[in-house]
Design an enzyme around this catalytic site. Sequence first.
Site, PDB file in Angstrom:
ATOM      1  CG  ASP A 187      -2.114  -0.700   1.171  1.00 55.37           C
ATOM      2  OD1 ASP A 187      -2.477  -1.058   0.053  1.00 55.37           O
ATOM      3  OD2 ASP A 187      -2.758  -0.915   2.222  1.00 55.37           O
ATOM      4  CE  LYS A 244      -7.585   0.478  -2.639  1.00 59.22           C
ATOM      5  NZ  LYS A 244      -7.634  -0.057  -1.350  1.00 59.22           N
ATOM      6  CG  MET A 292      -8.474   7.407   6.413  1.00 59.59           C
ATOM      7  SD  MET A 292      -9.394   6.048   5.691  1.00 59.59           S
ATOM      8  CE  MET A 292     -10.154   5.310   7.132  1.00 59.59           C
TER       9      MET A 292
HETATM   10  N1  SAH Z   1      -4.490   0.408   8.999  1.00 63.39           N
HETATM   11  C1  SAH Z   1      -3.926   1.716   9.239  1.00 63.39           C
HETATM   12  C2  SAH Z   1      -4.919   2.837   8.969  1.00 63.39           C
HETATM   13  C3  SAH Z   1      -5.406   2.910   7.536  1.00 63.39           C
HETATM   14  S1  SAH Z   1      -6.413   4.302   7.234  1.00 63.39           S
HETATM   15  C4  SAH Z   1      -3.384   1.788  10.670  1.00 63.39           C
HETATM   16  O1  SAH Z   1      -3.680   0.921  11.499  1.00 63.39           O
HETATM   17  O2  SAH Z   1      -2.611   2.706  10.945  1.00 63.39           O
HETATM   18  C5  SAH Z   1      -5.221   5.488   6.666  1.00 63.39           C
HETATM   19  C6  SAH Z   1      -5.076   6.607   7.665  1.00 63.39           C
HETATM   20  O3  SAH Z   1      -4.166   6.241   8.690  1.00 63.39           O
HETATM   21  C7  SAH Z   1      -4.517   7.890   7.106  1.00 63.39           C
HETATM   22  O4  SAH Z   1      -5.489   8.656   6.456  1.00 63.39           O
HETATM   23  C8  SAH Z   1      -4.032   8.571   8.380  1.00 63.39           C
HETATM   24  O5  SAH Z   1      -5.126   9.099   9.112  1.00 63.39           O
HETATM   25  C9  SAH Z   1      -3.505   7.391   9.162  1.00 63.39           C
HETATM   26  N2  SAH Z   1      -2.048   7.195   8.998  1.00 63.39           N
HETATM   27  C10 SAH Z   1      -1.440   6.037   8.698  1.00 63.39           C
HETATM   28  N3  SAH Z   1      -0.097   6.173   8.714  1.00 63.39           N
HETATM   29  C11 SAH Z   1       0.147   7.455   9.067  1.00 63.39           C
HETATM   30  C12 SAH Z   1       1.338   8.211   9.276  1.00 63.39           C
HETATM   31  N4  SAH Z   1       2.547   7.674   9.131  1.00 63.39           N
HETATM   32  N5  SAH Z   1       1.217   9.510   9.644  1.00 63.39           N
HETATM   33  C13 SAH Z   1       0.004  10.076   9.802  1.00 63.39           C
HETATM   34  N6  SAH Z   1      -1.152   9.400   9.603  1.00 63.39           N
HETATM   35  C14 SAH Z   1      -1.093   8.111   9.247  1.00 63.39           C
END
Ligand code: SAH
Length: 259
Positions: free
Chosen positions: A36, A58, A169
């Site tokens: 991803d 995406k 998000m």
């Molecule tokens: N499965 C992932 C979340 C997926 S949804 C988890 O557990 O972290 C994607 C969202 O995760 C992004 O829109 C943001 O809100 C957050 N996100 C993921 N990695 C990030 C990062 N390194 N810095 C800031 N936000 C992050």
Amino acid sequence: MGVGSVTLVGGGPGDPDLLTIAAARALASADVVLYDRLAPRDALAELAPHAELIDVGKRPGHHPIGQGEIERLLVEHALRGAAVVRLKGGDPFVFGRGSEEADACHRAGVPVRVIPGVTSAIAVPAAAGIPVTHREVSRLFTVVSGHAPLERSELEHLAGLGGTIVVLMGVSNLPSISAGLLRAGMAPETPVAVVERGYSAGQRTTFAELAQIREAADRAGVRSPAVIVIGEVVHRARLGDAGAEAVLVDAVSRPGGGA
Ligand code: SAH
């Protein structure tokens, strides 16, 4: 050749050091890796030296490879005998569509395994010095997707909980989320932090009170990916991240600064 397998791997919030040992092992023995946008992609060639690497990332608003196509690819590679790793950002079961992909594998008779990951919901606030709980400050945290606008009843429940709210998000819906929480009765001076690009060189934290966060985020030009933290624990950041402190001082010292 027999049927291969699919391993759904949580890649953590971006720094390869935050992969689990199980994740590194699965990558090391993978034949194919589908990864991803938010997975720790830079280190993949080293971590998965024998694998074919497929980018299925995406971007918000762009869908180069649809969910159905990703599921089809996972199953197809596994059925021809490959050890397939599906590498996701954070944890596969936190807004990651991991369980949909597991379902697709089950339907096709492909064995599937899940390796949990360090979720950005907890780790990205921590990178900015914010603990999601703190004794006598917050004894609960709620993780909510801001991808779609929140319903009024959801906002009312969230405003009434009294703990920490973590929004993933949520950048594009931040104006409606903050306005909705205020309407639902949350205190306007509740501290909010928006932590962008956690664990990257470009990590940045923007602070403001709930009533001013929309304007502060606009002024800072906040962009996805970011984790939004709402609640008293945000004050703890002052004890942690030096970069965050600098941004806070900057926001306060500007004319009309709302932080
Ligand atoms: N499965 C992932 C979340 C997926 S949804 C988890 O557990 O972290 C994607 C969202 O995760 C992004 O829109 C943001 O809100 C957050 N996100 C993921 N990695 C990030 C990062 N390194 N810095 C800031 N936000 C992050």
